[in-house]
Scaffold this motif. Sequence first.
Motif, PDB file in Angstrom:
ATOM      1  N   ALA A  76      -6.540  -7.610   8.846  1.00 49.58           N
ATOM      2  CA  ALA A  76      -7.026  -8.443   9.955  1.00 49.58           C
ATOM      3  C   ALA A  76      -6.036  -9.575  10.239  1.00 49.58           C
ATOM      4  N   ALA A  77      -5.494 -10.172   9.183  1.00 53.99           N
ATOM      5  CA  ALA A  77      -4.510 -11.253   9.379  1.00 53.99           C
ATOM      6  C   ALA A  77      -3.264 -10.722  10.073  1.00 53.99           C
ATOM      7  N   VAL A  78      -2.849  -9.512   9.722  1.00 52.36           N
ATOM      8  CA  VAL A  78      -1.692  -8.901  10.391  1.00 52.36           C
ATOM      9  C   VAL A  78      -2.046  -8.623  11.854  1.00 52.36           C
ATOM     10  N   GLY A  79      -3.251  -8.097  12.082  1.00 53.93           N
ATOM     11  CA  GLY A  79      -3.654  -7.762  13.445  1.00 53.93           C
ATOM     12  C   GLY A  79      -3.749  -8.972  14.359  1.00 53.93           C
ATOM     13  N   GLU A  80      -4.099 -10.126  13.798  1.00 57.42           N
ATOM     14  CA  GLU A  80      -4.255 -11.336  14.619  1.00 57.42           C
ATOM     15  C   GLU A  80      -2.917 -11.946  15.014  1.00 57.42           C
ATOM     16  N   ALA A  81      -1.855 -11.614  14.313  1.00 60.49           N
ATOM     17  CA  ALA A  81      -0.554 -12.247  14.560  1.00 60.49           C
ATOM     18  C   ALA A  81       0.212 -11.532  15.671  1.00 60.49           C
ATOM     19  N   ASP A  82       1.052 -12.308  16.367  1.00 62.07           N
ATOM     20  CA  ASP A  82       1.968 -11.745  17.371  1.00 62.07           C
ATOM     21  C   ASP A  82       3.356 -11.524  16.800  1.00 62.07           C
ATOM     22  N   ALA A  83       3.667 -12.211  15.715  1.00 63.70           N
ATOM     23  CA  ALA A  83       5.009 -12.143  15.114  1.00 63.70           C
ATOM     24  C   ALA A  83       4.892 -12.552  13.653  1.00 63.70           C
ATOM     25  N   PRO A  96       9.968  -7.566  -3.677  1.00 65.72           N
ATOM     26  CA  PRO A  96       8.987  -7.356  -4.738  1.00 65.72           C
ATOM     27  C   PRO A  96       7.900  -6.343  -4.387  1.00 65.72           C
ATOM     28  N   ALA A  97       7.353  -5.742  -5.427  1.00 64.29           N
ATOM     29  CA  ALA A  97       6.298  -4.737  -5.270  1.00 64.29           C
ATOM     30  C   ALA A  97       5.069  -5.315  -4.579  1.00 64.29           C
ATOM     31  N   SER A  98       4.782  -6.595  -4.822  1.00 62.97           N
ATOM     32  CA  SER A  98       3.610  -7.226  -4.193  1.00 62.97           C
ATOM     33  C   SER A  98       3.710  -7.148  -2.671  1.00 62.97           C
ATOM     34  N   LEU A  99       4.915  -7.269  -2.170  1.00 59.62           N
ATOM     35  CA  LEU A  99       5.112  -7.238  -0.724  1.00 59.62           C
ATOM     36  C   LEU A  99       4.972  -5.819  -0.180  1.00 59.62           C
ATOM     37  N   LYS A 100       5.524  -4.849  -0.886  1.00 56.52           N
ATOM     38  CA  LYS A 100       5.404  -3.452  -0.428  1.00 56.52           C
ATOM     39  C   LYS A 100       3.951  -3.001  -0.451  1.00 56.52           C
ATOM     40  N   GLN A 101       3.242  -3.401  -1.499  1.00 56.37           N
ATOM     41  CA  GLN A 101       1.827  -3.037  -1.588  1.00 56.37           C
ATOM     42  C   GLN A 101       1.082  -3.527  -0.349  1.00 56.37           C
ATOM     43  N   ALA A 102       1.307  -4.772   0.025  1.00 53.96           N
ATOM     44  CA  ALA A 102       0.583  -5.339   1.165  1.00 53.96           C
ATOM     45  C   ALA A 102       1.029  -4.699   2.481  1.00 53.96           C
ATOM     46  N   ILE A 103       2.331  -4.532   2.649  1.00 54.14           N
ATOM     47  CA  ILE A 103       2.839  -3.949   3.901  1.00 54.14           C
ATOM     48  C   ILE A 103       2.174  -2.597   4.149  1.00 54.14           C
ATOM     49  N   ASP A 104       2.026  -1.801   3.098  1.00 57.29           N
ATOM     50  CA  ASP A 104       1.510  -0.439   3.245  1.00 57.29           C
ATOM     51  C   ASP A 104       0.022  -0.388   3.597  1.00 57.29           C
ATOM     52  N   TYR A 105      -0.690  -1.491   3.452  1.00 57.88           N
ATOM     53  CA  TYR A 105      -2.122  -1.474   3.756  1.00 57.88           C
ATOM     54  C   TYR A 105      -2.391  -1.498   5.261  1.00 57.88           C
ATOM     55  N   ALA A 106      -1.460  -1.994   6.048  1.00 64.19           N
ATOM     56  CA  ALA A 106      -1.659  -2.036   7.501  1.00 64.19           C
ATOM     57  C   ALA A 106      -0.770  -0.980   8.149  1.00 64.19           C
ATOM     58  N   TYR A 107      -1.128  -0.568   9.352  1.00 62.80           N
ATOM     59  CA  TYR A 107      -0.262   0.340  10.116  1.00 62.80           C
ATOM     60  C   TYR A 107      -0.285  -0.051  11.594  1.00 62.80           C
ATOM     61  N   ASP A 108      -1.385   0.298  12.280  1.00 58.38           N
ATOM     62  CA  ASP A 108      -1.467  -0.064  13.695  1.00 58.38           C
ATOM     63  C   ASP A 108      -1.267  -1.575  13.907  1.00 58.38           C
ATOM     64  N   GLU A 109      -1.755  -2.347  12.953  1.00 58.23           N
ATOM     65  CA  GLU A 109      -1.730  -3.815  13.122  1.00 58.23           C
ATOM     66  C   GLU A 109      -0.315  -4.377  13.177  1.00 58.23           C
ATOM     67  N   TRP A 110       0.661  -3.633  12.627  1.00 58.70           N
ATOM     68  CA  TRP A 110       2.058  -4.101  12.654  1.00 58.70           C
ATOM     69  C   TRP A 110       2.753  -3.758  13.976  1.00 58.70           C
ATOM     70  N   GLN A 111       2.270  -2.743  14.640  1.00 57.10           N
ATOM     71  CA  GLN A 111       3.073  -2.075  15.675  1.00 57.10           C
ATOM     72  C   GLN A 111       3.430  -2.963  16.863  1.00 57.10           C
ATOM     73  N   ALA A 112       4.658  -2.744  17.340  1.00 58.84           N
ATOM     74  CA  ALA A 112       5.165  -3.399  18.559  1.00 58.84           C
ATOM     75  C   ALA A 112       5.121  -4.920  18.436  1.00 58.84           C
ATOM     76  N   LYS A 113       5.471  -5.408  17.253  1.00 63.94           N
ATOM     77  CA  LYS A 113       5.580  -6.845  16.993  1.00 63.94           C
ATOM     78  C   LYS A 113       6.910  -7.096  16.280  1.00 63.94           C
ATOM     79  N   ALA A 139       9.741   2.018  10.044  1.00 62.05           N
ATOM     80  CA  ALA A 139       8.738   3.091   9.933  1.00 62.05           C
ATOM     81  C   ALA A 139       7.391   2.660  10.498  1.00 62.05           C
ATOM     82  N   LEU A 140       7.193   1.348  10.616  1.00 61.22           N
ATOM     83  CA  LEU A 140       5.918   0.808  11.106  1.00 61.22           C
ATOM     84  C   LEU A 140       6.015   0.349  12.563  1.00 61.22           C
ATOM     85  N   HIS A 141       7.108   0.723  13.255  1.00 61.72           N
ATOM     86  CA  HIS A 141       7.299   0.361  14.663  1.00 61.72           C
ATOM     87  C   HIS A 141       7.351  -1.161  14.840  1.00 61.72           C
ATOM     88  N   VAL A 142       7.974  -1.817  13.888  1.00 67.51           N
ATOM     89  CA  VAL A 142       8.165  -3.265  13.945  1.00 67.51           C
ATOM     90  C   VAL A 142       9.626  -3.531  14.306  1.00 67.51           C
TER      91      VAL A 142
END
Length: 199
Positions: A76-83, A96-113, A139-142
């Motif tokens: 939701a936090a990713v989806g609310e952001a524009d950048a 770090p692995a902590s960052l990859k873990q979090a990145i992988d939880y979202a998909y559509d929410e990252w796109q076109a940003k 890979a996430l259209h970012v």
Amino acid sequence: MASEEHTAGGSAVPLRLAVIIGSTRVGRMGETVAKWFAGRARDRPDLAVSLVDLADYAFPGHYPEQSSPSMRRFTAAVGEADAFAVVTPEYNRSFPASLKQAIDYAYDEWQAKPVGFVAYGSGSSGLYAVEQLRTVFSALHVVTVRDWVGLDLLGDDVAGSGEPYDTDDRVPAVAAMLDQLTWWGRALRDARHAQPYCS
Ligand SMILES: Cc1cc2nc3c(=O)[nH]c(=O)nc-3n(C[C@H](O)[C@H](O)[C@H](O)COP(=O)(O)O)c2cc1C
């Protein structure tokens, strides 16, 4: 009545920039670096800045069949952001692995940003972490912006507290990254409002 450019997708509306703290390590430098960077971003009236601290999320140890409340709160936090500005250390020539873990939880929410990077390391300034994040985000259209901010913790880039110095070369580096993030963020926000992204 508000003109079109003052409506939700208009360029006069501040861009919602999420500054993501990528390290969750106990004793991390990342929080100090992220708060310094968020402070510089908050000086700009065209940005509405929030901090997304991965240490605030109790993510599951195993990728679950159903998303957990913490995963949904992060997406939701990713989806609310524009950048995004990702603040990342370099760990063994990557991020770090902590960052990859979090990145992988979202998909559509990252796109076109757009995303920009603030990276740091002990010896390097985080270049390997940044370049690997570019691959992941493509890979996430970012869109990853070209200019980034790099800090060598072993050099004279930061004070003893870990707070980066606002040197004559760092101030324009931060400004260039934020200018590019803002340009792409506005352009892509307008484009997303005009038509759904084509992924
Ligand atoms: C597991 C690990 C691997 C590291 N690998 C690198 C590296 O490849 N290059 C580098 O410049 N610094 C490396 N460092 C040093 C970190 O960049 C430095 O400790 C930094 O403070 C870590 O960020 P953090 O404190 O926000 O977690 C590594 C640190 C750790 C803990």
